[in-house]
Design an enzyme around this catalytic site. Structure first.
Site, PDB file in Angstrom:
ATOM      1  N   LEU A 177       0.878  -1.159   0.000  1.00 18.39           N
ATOM      2  CA  LEU A 177       0.000   0.000   0.000  1.00 18.39           C
ATOM      3  C   LEU A 177       0.920   1.214   0.000  1.00 18.39           C
ATOM      4  O   LEU A 177       1.701   1.409   0.920  1.00 18.39           O
ATOM      5  CB  LEU A 177      -0.921  -0.015   1.228  1.00 18.39           C
ATOM      6  CG  LEU A 177      -2.097   0.969   1.223  1.00 18.39           C
ATOM      7  CD1 LEU A 177      -3.010   0.729   0.022  1.00 18.39           C
ATOM      8  CD2 LEU A 177      -2.900   0.870   2.511  1.00 18.39           C
ATOM      9  N   ASP A 178       0.820   2.027  -1.050  1.00 22.63           N
ATOM     10  CA  ASP A 178       1.781   3.096  -1.280  1.00 22.63           C
ATOM     11  C   ASP A 178       1.852   4.083  -0.117  1.00 22.63           C
ATOM     12  O   ASP A 178       0.900   4.244   0.653  1.00 22.63           O
ATOM     13  CB  ASP A 178       1.415   3.854  -2.555  1.00 22.63           C
ATOM     14  CG  ASP A 178       1.441   2.965  -3.786  1.00 22.63           C
ATOM     15  OD1 ASP A 178       2.222   2.007  -3.783  1.00 22.63           O
ATOM     16  OD2 ASP A 178       0.661   3.237  -4.720  1.00 22.63           O
ATOM     17  N   ILE A 179       2.978   4.785  -0.040  1.00 21.38           N
ATOM     18  CA  ILE A 179       3.215   5.739   1.041  1.00 21.38           C
ATOM     19  C   ILE A 179       2.158   6.839   1.068  1.00 21.38           C
ATOM     20  O   ILE A 179       1.784   7.337   2.133  1.00 21.38           O
ATOM     21  CB  ILE A 179       4.637   6.347   0.928  1.00 21.38           C
ATOM     22  CG1 ILE A 179       4.986   7.162   2.174  1.00 21.38           C
ATOM     23  CG2 ILE A 179       4.779   7.174  -0.347  1.00 21.38           C
ATOM     24  CD1 ILE A 179       6.444   7.597   2.230  1.00 21.38           C
TER      25      ILE A 179
END
Length: 301
Positions: A177-179
């Site tokens: 899950l991207d930053i």
């Protein structure tokens, strides 16, 4: 796990044929529900299924037992090697303790009760990841999402265990899950769960709420659903629909790097917010931002 090989104690009388004493890895016939959604059944006495097991010699046509266990979703290859080294694996009723032993692909492979107990003790955690945390190994200056797994951020009910530092041992994210995204992130000690969620043959879908700016016509919406490629690879079909004037709902069967953001860019949209709200049958629901809970008994993806 030691690289050395240790012989386990001799098998119990009957070679483990009594039903319900060992965990069976995907053998048809006589099945009944077992722990962790797997199956239990008596081992089948077919010694010919082993290829050179007595001498640890691999034979043609056989498959490594660790690979068979992983393919059947029983455990990871690393865990399988540990169980074999400890003498916790049986093939058609015969105890195996030689790493690298091969067996017929249709053999009945069972786990000793000690291996079952070790599997059942492994934890899976649901975290509501905030923006600004990375799901995997952090780069310099980034904070890993796992740093939020603490006693003061746990959501507990009277029947759930309390946080202990041992919860962090072997804990790894099952997916990315991207930053700059928020929402449901799964961290687990259980290789079976990781394989279920991110294995090549995983059929677990993930649902996202995505805020966008830009114009999207019917052709662009159709492309989001099917027809786009990333990194010269076709994307699997997706379910995409408008929820309101600036928010889309995506349901994906894969998780390529920054996939939704890149898909939107290809059709002229810019993502301003992205939240994962569901993985399989497990929903984020009302889990507070920055807090976590254990996967509940009986809760499955």
């Amino acid at each position: 796990m030691s690289d050395g090989q240790r012989r386990g104690p001799a098998p119990p009388p009957g070679g483990g044929r009594a039903g319900g004493r060992k965990l069976v890895a995907g053998v048809a016939g006589g099945k009944r529900p077992g722990p962790a959604g797997l199956q239990q059944t008596p081992a089948l006495a077919r010694p010919s299924a082993l290829t050179g097991a007595a001498a640890g010699v691999t034979g043609p046509g056989g498959v490594r037992i660790s690979k068979l266990l992983a393919e059947r979703g029983v455990c990871s290859r690393r865990d399988a090697d540990e169980y074999i080294a400890r003498g916790w694996v049986f093939v058609d009723g015969r105890r195996i303790s030689e790493l690298g032993t091969r067996a017929d692909p249709g053999a009945a492979i069972t786990l000793d009760r000690q291996a079952q107990a070790k599997q059942q003790s492994r934890l899976t955690i649901l975290l509501h990841k905030p923006v600004g945390y990375v799901s995997g190994q952090p780069e310099p200056g980034c904070t890993p999402a796992a740093s939020l797994i603490r006693a003061d951020t746990q959501v507990r009910t009277p029947d759930t265990p309390a946080f202990h530092p041992s919860c962090l041992h072997g804990l790894a994210p099952a997916g990315r899950l991207d930053i700059d995204s928020t929402g449901l992130l799964i961290l687990t000690q259980d290789g079976r769960v990781a394989r279920q969620l991110i294995g090549e043959d995983s059929m677990i879908d993930k649902e996202y709420l995505v805020r966008v700016v830009g114009h999207l016509d019917d052709k662009g919406l159709a492309l989001l659903r099917h027809g786009l490629s990333l990194d010269d690879r076709k994307l699997k079909r997706a379910r995409v629909e408008w929820l309101n004037d600036d928010q889309l709902r995506f349901v994906l069967l894969e998780g390529r790097k920054r996939q939704i953001r890149r898909m939107c860019e290809l059709v002229g949209l810019r993502v301003t917010g992205l939240k994962r709200v569901r993985i399989g049958a497990v929903r984020l629901a009302d889990l507070p931002l920055g807090q976590w809970r254990f996967l509940r008994p009986g809760e499955t993806f």
